[in-house]
Design an enzyme around this catalytic site. Sequence first.
Site, mmCIF file in Angstrom:
data_model
loop_
_atom_site.group_PDB
_atom_site.id
_atom_site.type_symbol
_atom_site.label_atom_id
_atom_site.label_comp_id
_atom_site.label_asym_id
_atom_site.label_seq_id
_atom_site.Cartn_x
_atom_site.Cartn_y
_atom_site.Cartn_z
ATOM 1 N N HIS A 18 -42.995 -62.276 -11.005
ATOM 2 C CA HIS A 18 -41.945 -61.657 -11.821
ATOM 3 C C HIS A 18 -42.071 -62.124 -13.271
ATOM 4 C CE1 HIS A 18 -39.859 -61.819 -7.742
ATOM 5 N NE2 HIS A 18 -39.788 -60.535 -8.044
ATOM 6 N N GLY A 38 -45.162 -54.239 -11.008
ATOM 7 C CA GLY A 38 -46.322 -55.005 -10.554
ATOM 8 C C GLY A 38 -47.244 -54.171 -9.682
ATOM 9 N N SER A 98 -41.476 -62.972 -2.902
ATOM 10 C CA SER A 98 -40.231 -63.680 -2.577
ATOM 11 C C SER A 98 -40.202 -64.020 -1.093
ATOM 12 C CB SER A 98 -39.029 -62.812 -2.929
ATOM 13 O OG SER A 98 -39.108 -62.419 -4.275
HETATM 14 P P1 AMP Z 1 -39.370 -57.441 -6.165
HETATM 15 O O1 AMP Z 1 -38.409 -58.471 -6.659
HETATM 16 O O2 AMP Z 1 -40.209 -57.923 -5.022
HETATM 17 O O3 AMP Z 1 -38.738 -56.106 -5.939
HETATM 18 O O4 AMP Z 1 -40.421 -57.230 -7.344
HETATM 19 C C1 AMP Z 1 -40.013 -56.860 -8.636
HETATM 20 C C2 AMP Z 1 -41.239 -56.491 -9.439
HETATM 21 O O5 AMP Z 1 -42.122 -57.603 -9.514
HETATM 22 C C3 AMP Z 1 -42.028 -55.330 -8.827
HETATM 23 O O6 AMP Z 1 -42.493 -54.468 -9.850
HETATM 24 C C4 AMP Z 1 -43.180 -56.039 -8.141
HETATM 25 O O7 AMP Z 1 -44.342 -55.252 -8.007
HETATM 26 C C5 AMP Z 1 -43.414 -57.205 -9.103
HETATM 27 N N1 AMP Z 1 -44.110 -58.287 -8.420
HETATM 28 C C6 AMP Z 1 -43.726 -58.899 -7.270
HETATM 29 N N2 AMP Z 1 -44.639 -59.817 -6.903
HETATM 30 C C7 AMP Z 1 -45.626 -59.776 -7.838
HETATM 31 C C8 AMP Z 1 -46.863 -60.476 -8.015
HETATM 32 N N3 AMP Z 1 -47.271 -61.393 -7.146
HETATM 33 N N4 AMP Z 1 -47.617 -60.165 -9.084
HETATM 34 C C9 AMP Z 1 -47.209 -59.214 -9.968
HETATM 35 N N5 AMP Z 1 -46.062 -58.520 -9.858
HETATM 36 C C10 AMP Z 1 -45.285 -58.794 -8.806
#
Ligand code: AMP
Length: 278
Positions: A35, A148, A187
């Site tokens: 993030h 991401g 997460s």
């Molecule tokens: P989430 O909180 O899992 O919904 O993720 C929020 C944003 O962070 C989304 O655009 C994900 O693709 C990005 N994201 C989550 N994990 C990663 C990672 N390891 N590397 C890059 N972006 C990430």
Amino acid sequence: MIIFKKQTDIRVYLKRLEAIGIGFVPTMGALHEGHLSLIRQAKKENDLVIVSIFINPTQFNNSEDYTKYPIKVESDIKMLTEAKVDILFMPSKEEIYPEEKDLNNDNFDFGTLEQVLEGKMRKNHFKGVAQIVSILLNTVEPHKLYLGQKDYQQYLIIKMLIQQLNKKVTIVLCPIVREAKGLAMSSRNVRLSPKAHLEANNIFKALTYLEEHKSEKLEEVSRKAKEIITQSNIADLEYFEVVDKNTLSPLLSIEKGNTLACIAVKIDGVRLIDNILL
Ligand code: AMP
């Protein structure tokens, strides 16, 4: 950092700011380096950076996954403050979906893009994603949206959503941030036992194997890559597919620059996804 919990409050605040470049990073919290990489990129390219934290119930098809989703508000706020984020938008479920009928996400349609890979395994998942992203985009009205590559199919869906909604927002797709041994940060990783965490490293090993043997016969290389994951008796492979990076339709051979390999696997009951652009 200013924290808003109500849509009307953040809207009123943003309306007062004129001609300012807004970068937006939507998340579900339990923040990690992945993030933060999106946030750092947004800080470089915008006058104002807004992060949202909202665990969106309408994108979970598995109630256990929803109820067990990690919540770490205090450390998230600390991380965002240190990263010099300007605004955190952290609404409650009732703020976003005041009535039962608001939870209905039927009015989104992304054709085959939402029926394959994650869409096939998690029914209506992407309709839920589109529902919350459209609400957040209407609230924040950003110029740039940071996503991401970790959730590559989600990126394609949101790209289509933005076209459907006729929004003028540029998507910035950021690379996958990995732990030292290659596991993509997520997460959900906090739910992995030490043994499961160790075996989850096989996901990246399999993707790397594919990358290193991409000029060989795909069928054979895919089979060996799958074996790297399934050799673990706590790994339950949901899919390992090699697809066109725009349409997500399966490919018979790797087309350089046009190919995505993606994996979903449950390790000791924790569902993990990963991918690589070949
Ligand atoms: P989430 O909180 O899992 O919904 O993720 C929020 C944003 O962070 C989304 O655009 C994900 O693709 C990005 N994201 C989550 N994990 C990663 C990672 N390891 N590397 C890059 N972006 C990430």
